[in-house]
Design a protein around this motif. Sequence first.
Motif, PDB file in Angstrom:
ATOM      1  N   LEU A  16       0.829  -1.129   0.080  1.00 59.15           N
ATOM      2  CA  LEU A  16      -0.087  -0.069  -0.233  1.00 59.15           C
ATOM      3  C   LEU A  16       0.863   1.212  -0.012  1.00 59.15           C
ATOM      4  CD1 LEU A  16      -2.907  -0.895   2.460  1.00 59.15           C
ATOM      5  CD2 LEU A  16      -2.845  -0.780   0.270  1.00 59.15           C
ATOM      6  N   LEU A  17       0.577   2.201  -0.942  1.00 58.53           N
ATOM      7  CA  LEU A  17       1.493   3.325  -1.062  1.00 58.53           C
ATOM      8  C   LEU A  17       0.772   4.586  -0.789  1.00 58.53           C
ATOM      9  CD1 LEU A  17       3.642   2.233  -4.163  1.00 58.53           C
ATOM     10  CD2 LEU A  17       4.216   1.939  -2.024  1.00 58.53           C
ATOM     11  N   GLY A  18       1.342   5.646  -0.605  1.00 58.77           N
ATOM     12  CA  GLY A  18       0.758   6.881  -0.463  1.00 58.77           C
ATOM     13  C   GLY A  18       0.328   7.517   0.839  1.00 58.77           C
ATOM     14  N   ALA A  19       0.078   6.583   1.733  1.00 57.77           N
ATOM     15  CA  ALA A  19      -0.183   6.960   2.956  1.00 57.77           C
ATOM     16  C   ALA A  19       0.797   7.517   3.801  1.00 57.77           C
ATOM     17  CB  ALA A  19      -1.044   5.847   3.888  1.00 57.77           C
ATOM     18  N   THR A  20       0.523   8.663   4.530  1.00 58.86           N
ATOM     19  CA  THR A  20       1.981   9.214   5.212  1.00 58.86           C
ATOM     20  C   THR A  20       1.545   9.379   6.548  1.00 58.86           C
ATOM     21  OG1 THR A  20       1.383  11.419   4.454  1.00 58.86           O
ATOM     22  CG2 THR A  20       3.083  10.154   3.301  1.00 58.86           C
ATOM     23  N   GLY A  21       2.333   9.523   7.802  1.00 60.09           N
ATOM     24  CA  GLY A  21       2.073   9.748   9.161  1.00 60.09           C
ATOM     25  C   GLY A  21       1.027   8.999   9.571  1.00 60.09           C
ATOM     26  N   LEU A  22       0.596   9.287  10.992  1.00 55.38           N
ATOM     27  CA  LEU A  22      -0.245   8.567  11.730  1.00 55.38           C
ATOM     28  C   LEU A  22      -1.778   8.459  11.013  1.00 55.38           C
ATOM     29  CD1 LEU A  22       0.616   9.448  15.290  1.00 55.38           C
ATOM     30  CD2 LEU A  22       1.243   7.352  13.846  1.00 55.38           C
ATOM     31  N   ALA A  23      -2.258   9.557  10.442  1.00 50.16           N
ATOM     32  CA  ALA A  23      -3.399   9.519   9.689  1.00 50.16           C
ATOM     33  C   ALA A  23      -3.364   8.396   8.462  1.00 50.16           C
ATOM     34  CB  ALA A  23      -3.698  10.878   9.161  1.00 50.16           C
ATOM     35  N   ALA A  54       5.970  -3.035   9.340  1.00 48.20           N
ATOM     36  CA  ALA A  54       6.326  -1.887   9.080  1.00 48.20           C
ATOM     37  C   ALA A  54       7.740  -1.639   8.838  1.00 48.20           C
ATOM     38  CB  ALA A  54       5.773  -0.803  10.219  1.00 48.20           C
ATOM     39  N   LEU A  55       8.072  -0.870   7.532  1.00 46.97           N
ATOM     40  CA  LEU A  55       9.570  -0.666   7.124  1.00 46.97           C
ATOM     41  C   LEU A  55       9.556   0.571   6.771  1.00 46.97           C
ATOM     42  CD1 LEU A  55      12.096  -2.218   6.468  1.00 46.97           C
ATOM     43  CD2 LEU A  55      11.113  -2.732   4.148  1.00 46.97           C
ATOM     44  N   ASN A  56      10.983   1.125   6.841  1.00 49.11           N
ATOM     45  CA  ASN A  56      11.114   2.427   6.465  1.00 49.11           C
ATOM     46  C   ASN A  56      12.010   2.514   5.158  1.00 49.11           C
ATOM     47  OD1 ASN A  56      13.799   1.894   7.604  1.00 49.11           O
ATOM     48  ND2 ASN A  56      13.905   3.843   8.531  1.00 49.11           N
ATOM     49  N   GLU A  90       7.916   4.077   5.396  1.00 52.84           N
ATOM     50  CA  GLU A  90       7.227   4.596   6.408  1.00 52.84           C
ATOM     51  C   GLU A  90       5.944   4.929   6.182  1.00 52.84           C
ATOM     52  OE1 GLU A  90       9.624   8.152   7.466  1.00 52.84           O
ATOM     53  OE2 GLU A  90      10.966   6.790   8.761  1.00 52.84           O
ATOM     54  N   THR A  91       5.245   4.150   5.379  1.00 55.14           N
ATOM     55  CA  THR A  91       3.799   4.082   4.982  1.00 55.14           C
ATOM     56  C   THR A  91       3.112   4.215   6.447  1.00 55.14           C
ATOM     57  OG1 THR A  91       4.081   2.966   3.082  1.00 55.14           O
ATOM     58  CG2 THR A  91       1.673   3.174   3.964  1.00 55.14           C
ATOM     59  N   LEU A  92       3.419   3.340   7.428  1.00 56.62           N
ATOM     60  CA  LEU A  92       2.551   3.228   8.686  1.00 56.62           C
ATOM     61  C   LEU A  92       3.376   4.171   9.621  1.00 56.62           C
ATOM     62  CD1 LEU A  92       2.092  -0.683   8.842  1.00 56.62           C
ATOM     63  CD2 LEU A  92       0.703   1.172   7.830  1.00 56.62           C
TER      64      LEU A  92
END
Length: 351
Positions: A16-23, A54-56, A90-92
């Motif tokens: 899953l791509l595109g999500a950033t930060g906690l939101a 989770a991976l950065n 860092e998606t998560l």
Amino acid sequence: MASSRFTAQHVTRRTLLGATGLAGAAAALAACGGGNDGGGASNGGGSGTMMRLALNQTETHPSYIALDNFGTALEESTGGAWGIDVFPNETLGAQQETLQMASNGSVEMSIVSGTQLENLNPDFLTLNMPGAFDNIDKQMQILQDPAIVGELFASLEESQNITVIGGFTQGERSAYSTVGPIMTPADLNGQKMRVQESDLHLAMAAALGATGTPLAYGEVYTGLNSGVIDAAENNEISYFTQAHYEVAPYYSFTRHLVGTDYLIINTETLNSMSEEDRAAFDEGWATAVQEHTGLWAEQTEQAVADAEADGAAFNEVDADAFQEALAALPEEFLTEESQTALWDAIRGAQG
């Protein structure tokens, strides 16, 4: 500027791509079924338990490739009872966030650096110490020896609900700068160097001649480009894949630290595996470590070649000067009996 030449053939079908930060993390978790009866792993429509990891790093990084293959192999070896869904980039969230998420079970697994774990148990700084490992081969030997690290890796289970499964190498970390080549610690005088958030790493930066500046991994490029920091330290692969060479083109082989990334898992999740599934999990992890180490060697060589082709300059340093500068750190930081005993075991195993 040339684009990355690393192969993308291993990019997973599940990313899953595109999500950033906690939101973004919340949206990503909801998208893959994180809302099942209390936010645990997705049950995949009843076909099995899909653990989120989770991976950065990017999809072409050795960690992603090895972990994605680990997940596929685990599904096959457990007949679909268990699988792993790897979330890169860092998606998560950043490692500090995903460490907490693994602790409370909202994410089952994460890759975190040693500095994150030493904040929970100071004994981990023994393995994070400059000079702990002679090279990557010795590092991998020690990280897979339960007689040396078994007690340490289980030390967070009761207090944090986290089990450390093992480690991937971060390679030999070296310094790079926006200012110019680094030959001795004196060349770093006056430079602000990005380090991980750790008293040890702040002291390490000072010993190297720089002023340590803690900064999140994802902020290093902007920090170098804007002048917030003048230098950083990392391995050749991260230097290239994160495009740090574009803004800090001088990479100097200080080789001051052989770093470690640790795979952590929610202890309750791990303990819920059957004996057969746990054996498959352990076997899959051992294979992932072996694959990662091989990929690391290949991609390190390629990263240097690609960065040089795009204008970066690499140089050797006065190795003795850097070793001498760092020599006092173990005595300064390893003050507990458990730490000195672990240090002696690590150094003794390398003969």
